[in-house]
Design a protein around this motif. Structure first.
Motif, mmCIF file in Angstrom:
data_model
loop_
_atom_site.group_PDB
_atom_site.id
_atom_site.type_symbol
_atom_site.label_atom_id
_atom_site.label_comp_id
_atom_site.label_asym_id
_atom_site.label_seq_id
_atom_site.Cartn_x
_atom_site.Cartn_y
_atom_site.Cartn_z
ATOM 1 N N ASP A 163 10.802 71.764 -52.776
ATOM 2 C CA ASP A 163 10.396 72.355 -54.023
ATOM 3 C C ASP A 163 9.456 73.379 -54.155
ATOM 4 O O ASP A 163 8.469 72.959 -53.052
ATOM 5 C CB ASP A 163 10.154 71.027 -54.929
ATOM 6 N N GLU A 164 9.103 74.357 -54.475
ATOM 7 C CA GLU A 164 8.329 75.145 -54.459
ATOM 8 C C GLU A 164 7.888 75.546 -53.239
ATOM 9 O O GLU A 164 6.865 75.453 -53.008
ATOM 10 C CB GLU A 164 7.029 74.950 -55.474
ATOM 11 N N THR A 190 13.129 71.527 -60.390
ATOM 12 C CA THR A 190 13.011 70.012 -59.519
ATOM 13 C C THR A 190 14.078 69.073 -60.120
ATOM 14 O O THR A 190 14.271 68.310 -59.281
ATOM 15 C CB THR A 190 11.464 69.860 -60.088
HETATM 16 MG MG LIG Z 1 9.373 72.232 -60.688
#
Ligand SMILES: [Mg+2]
Ligand SMILES: Nc1ncnc2c1ncn2[C@@H]1O[C@H](COP(=O)(O)OP(=O)(O)OP(=O)(O)O)[C@@H](O)[C@H]1O
Length: 453
Positions: free
Chosen positions: A292-293, A36
């Protein structure tokens, strides 16, 4: 697009170097090793703003801050390629002023380094954060903070540094610090577009179809509805495969994350087109998605198709913004995401970077990022034992892994004691399935040692 990012003494590793691919870039690594953080830095490099400084409601996306206990110089270098030029930036952390200060040069023109500022590249950046927040930066509608500093309160452009949405603001609208409305939000805009029946709602329909989990589970628009006597808003609905029209406020977490991305992409494109018309400037030639993710809230079936869908989405964007190049930088914890990339990974434009915690017996552990060779492994479970996830035994439980280790040690050793064998066998029975391939090895080795299975 972002061509390269080089970090020195900032974040969890002493150094990180990412020569990005021009299409899909995957980031893997354990919790807390900097995925991140790298996406935040990529956002800053492209937009010259930190998400949490633009929107104070955010609890992530803060300015990268070097370790106070180290005197080492902290640097961030990156290069951005615009339509025809490559610009290199070299920033260091100015401790006295607690800010990043930089210089730039145009590489192809062999230009000398210049202090100060240069308008960033001609494009759009979309950052989907792990908690459901989203941030948009548009080269036509946003200006970096330095313009505000330069013009003070009389900034004639009066443009925000970026549009940074908390999850709630995506649905209900975004205002700036003075209360001025920057975006109406998904519910109001979607309802408005649907009543208008113009190109915007068709664009939303197309993008929803493209990012749907499968042909059998298409994300299709239903009629507008009301959900409460005390809420006068017309609420968009989705027509579910089981026949009901579900108000988007009742949609599942996975669907809501995809709806948010689709809505803000259409909103960004529409507002960008209007801004270009108003300003008489050409449309963006580049889009960068930071995600992200990517697997967050998605069922394994949807995880398997999402990358392919994003590539389809890039083609669709090409019909809205002709000649636009689309780059993705994506963090993931999912072996299914990596396995799903196998059929179309192209090393000339795609990259995979992995972050590891390395332990050495004679020095403290340290974090290292390496570009990995993307080899086909044929199955998601094989990805679990790859460098991406570093598990010893794929998808087995910890107990099963331990029992297998004990069984192998017993059989690979010299003399075996029958009581020990029975004890380990009991453990194996309690954790392995009846069809586990290890049973064949176990029985064969027992027979070889003259023991009855
Ligand atoms: Mg992360
Ligand atoms: N603003 C910041 N300034 C300096 N270092 C930071 C900053 N934010 C995060 N970091 C560094 O990054 C680490 C956290 O990494 P990050 O949140 O990127 O992990 P991650 O790989 O995304 O993990 P997860 O998979 O759990 O989301 C912190 O321990 C710290 O070393």
């Amino acid at each position: 697009m972002l061509k390269e990012l080089i970090l020195e003494n900032i974040g969890p590793a002493p150094a990180m170097e990412l020569p990005f691919g021009k299409r899909i870039n995957l980031l893997t690594g354990d919790n807390g090793l900097g995925k991140t953080f790298l996406l935040d830095i990529a956002w800053w490099a492209l937009t010259q703003s930190w998400p949490a400084e633009v929107n104070r409601k955010l609890s992530s996306g803060m300015m990268a801050k070097p370790d106070d206990n180290s005197d080492a110089r902290s640097g961030i270098k990156f290069s951005l390629s615009g339509k025809d030029e490559l610009v290199e930036w070299d920033y260091y952390f100015d401790r006295k002023n607690q800010k990043w200060t930089g210089r730039y040069r145009l590489v192809e023109k062999d230009q000398q380094w210049s202090e100060g500022h240069l308008a960033p590249y001609p494009g759009l950046v979309i950052y989907a954060q792990a908690d459901g927040g989203l941030a948009i930066w548009d080269s036509q509608r946003n200006l970096p903070d330095w313009r505000d500093l330069f013009f003070g309160n009389n900034n004639p452009h009066n443009r925000p540094p970026a549009f940074v949405f908390s999850p709630d603001e995506i649905w209900n609208g975004l205002q700036d610090s003075t209360g001025k409305r920057l975006c109406n939000g998904l519910i109001a805009d979607w309802a408005g577009w649907q009543k208008e029946q113009g190109v915007t709602i068709r664009a939303l329909e197309n993008i929803l179809t493209t990012l749907s989990p499968s042909q059998d589970e298409l994300l299709r628009l239903g009629q507008l509805t009301r959900i409460s006597l005390s809420d006068v808003r017309d609420i968009p609905t989705l027509r579910m495969p089981y026949g009901q029209e579900v108000p988007v406020l009742h949609a599942s977490s996975g669907i809501r994350r995809i709806l948010s991305l689709c809505y803000l992409l259409v909103w960004a494109w529409q507002e960008h087109s209007l801004a270009c018309k108003l300003l008489g400037t050409p449309k963006a030639t580049q889009l960068v998605f930071l995600i992200d993710e990517i697997e967050a809230h998605l069922h394994p079936k949807w995880q398997r198709s999402i990358l392919r869908s994003l590539l389809e989405m890039a083609k669709l964007i090409g019909t809205w913004l002709p000649d636009a190049q689309v780059q993705f930088i994506i963090a993931t914890h999912s072996p299914l995401i990596l396995a799903s990339m196998e059929p179309f990974f192209d090393s000339t434009m795609d990259k995979w970077f992995d972050i590891d915690l390395l332990s050495f017996h004679d020095s403290p552990p340290r974090v290292q990022l390496t570009e990995q060779v993307f080899l086909r492994r044929g199955d998601a479970s094989n990805w679990l034992t790859s460098n991406a996830f570093d598990l010893k035994s794929g998808g087995l439980s910890l107990e099963a892994e331990q029992a297998l280790e004990e069984a192998s040690a017993l059989l690979n050793g010299g003399q075996v004691d029958i009581a020990q064998v029975r004890e380990v066998e009991q453990k194996l029975f309690s954790v392995l399935s009846d069809t586990d391939p290890f049973w064949i090895r176990w029985r064969y080795l027992l027979e070889k040692k003259g023991l009855q299975p």
